[in-house]
Structure formats: C-alpha cells, structure tokens
Design an enzyme around this catalytic site. Sequence first.
Site, PDB file in Angstrom:
ATOM      1  CG  HIS A 104      33.282  47.612  61.049  1.00 33.70           C
ATOM      2  ND1 HIS A 104      33.726  49.214  60.555  1.00 33.70           N
ATOM      3  CD2 HIS A 104      33.103  47.351  59.674  1.00 33.70           C
ATOM      4  CE1 HIS A 104      33.486  49.199  59.768  1.00 33.70           C
ATOM      5  NE2 HIS A 104      33.740  47.999  58.616  1.00 33.70           N
ATOM      6  N   GLY A 161      26.167  45.138  44.440  1.00 31.85           N
ATOM      7  CA  GLY A 161      27.289  44.882  44.964  1.00 31.85           C
ATOM      8  C   GLY A 161      26.669  42.301  45.408  1.00 31.85           C
ATOM      9  CG  ASN A 187      35.201  50.863  54.618  1.00 32.08           C
ATOM     10  OD1 ASN A 187      35.287  52.106  55.005  1.00 32.08           O
ATOM     11  ND2 ASN A 187      34.994  49.717  54.458  1.00 32.08           N
ATOM     12  CB  VAL A 188      40.747  51.845  54.156  1.00 34.80           C
ATOM     13  CG1 VAL A 188      41.152  52.382  55.525  1.00 34.80           C
ATOM     14  CG2 VAL A 188      41.345  50.972  54.172  1.00 34.80           C
TER      15      VAL A 188
END
Length: 304
Positions: free
Chosen positions: A108, A261, A110-111
């Site tokens: 996994h 979302g 994420n940024v």
Amino acid sequence: MDIEDINKVKDYLLTLQDSICTALEGEEPEARFIEDLWTREEGGGGRTRVLTNGQVFEQGGVNFSHVSGFSLPPSATAKRPELANRQFEAMGVSLVIHPLNPYIPTSHANVRFLIAEKPNEPTIWWFGGGFDLTPFYPFEEDIIHWHQSARAACQPFGDDIYPAYKKWCDDYFYLKHRNETRGVGGLFFDDLNEWEFERCFALMQSVGNHYIQAYLPIVQKRKTTVFGDRERNFQLYRRGRYVEYNLVYDRGTLFGLQSGGRTESILMSLPPVVNWKYNWQPESNSAEALLYDRYLKPQNWLGI
C-alpha cells in the site's frame, strides 16, 4: 496558497500515477489497468485505474483524486478542531496491490496534499503519505530491502525522519482488536507543514518516488515461487486482516466516505477474494506461525 504551487503538486501526482501503473504493468504478460474517470457533485473528481486477474497481480488499484468541499469531514477535524468549518481542497495518489502469489506481499502507498481555508484567516496546508508492506510468507531480506528504501526516501531530510515515520507507521497500522501489526510497516506521516512548502513537497515526492524502488524488486524475486492450496488458503485468511483494518481504522477510507467520495474508488483497496475462519490458529513451528511469532510486531529492521 499560490495556484502555481497547487498545480505543481497535481502535475506530480498525475505523473506518479502514470509511472507506477507503467512499472506494475511491466510485470504482467497481458493484464493492463483500465481507467475510470469520475466527477464529484460537490467539487472535483478523479482518475481510478484498476488491474484485475493478472498472472502476477490478482487485483491492484492506483487512484488519483482531486476533490474540494465546503467543510472537512469529521475524520479530518477530530484531532484538529481548528480545521472545522473550513473549505477544503484535497488531492492525492493512493494504491493497494494484491498479488496472486502468496509469497509476494500486499503493498500500500499513499501521498496527499490538503488545503483548508476560511475567510479572513491564514490558509492551512499540509502533506501526508507513506507506504507499508503486508507479507504472508515473509523473507527477512525483502523486509530489510523495503526498509532500506524507506530510509533512503527520508535520509535527505534528516537522520531523525526515518525512525520517526517508521514508528508512526508501526503505531498507525496496528489492529488493536487483534494485538498485531497489519504487516511489517514502512513509513507514515501526516500534517507535514513545519518546513517551507518546497521542502515539504520534496519529502512527499521522495516517498512517492521510492515506492516502486521498494516494491518491484520483491515482486520480481518472488513471483515465480511455487505455491499450493495451503499457502493460498493462508493468504486468503490473512487478507481478512486487511479488510478489518481498512473498514475499522483507516482514516483515508473514512475521509473518502465521509466527504462523499466515489465509493467504488475508495473500496478498491479491498482484496478480491478473502476468507474468515472462526478461531483459526497456525500449527506450532509452521511457516504460518512464524509470521505471527517473528514478524507481526514492531522491530528495528535496519539495526539503527
């Protein structure tokens, strides 16, 4: 916040999504990412890419989103009440890769970049992100390589960054109800704005750029390892922990759902096939027991 700075972050994130998808597709003989463009009624949208039924990756999703709204959701303001009632803009790349071979870990990354604004008050902005590894049948050399890559991402910004972000990752990806970590960790950081914008942005980019450097050598080394029903069944059982964590604790999942979302894009992080078994326990001294006894606890993998 300068619009040019915002556009620089967005351009980087779109390029990062492209480069990660290209690298992962390079391991597949035929399977390719499909692209799904979506818009959000309150503001913004995204570019979801999903690869399924590959020979190496059973399912992988690499998402870009850029959304805005009139107020941040509770998941973002619970620990930062000063953000309440502020308009927001959030953008990021988030990915989860579920390999077919149980000897390849799930990964996994994420940024992200967030801006919160209120009339007549200073703009608040911050970066966050990280990457973590969830093996089923771990190899210590793979885990050391993963953490060496994580340290390399942080090293230009100070000797104290990797130890701090590693601990943050160990603490964050922890299943309290199971008393075990989700995997062997990596990096996690949030609320990064203590430096000037360019330096904070550079650290976020370094973390994003090091993900493929950390993950692809492990994939290439383990993708031809022979496995059978025993290993596959254990993989499916352990994937249940991934589901539990994402639905119970993950702040990114909560942020996405609470902010309206796109549900399909948010929940693409879940594995395509998973099993739960009542009160299952590994056999003593087995390869499965080794995961619990040796690897699902925070430790100093690099001896620093």
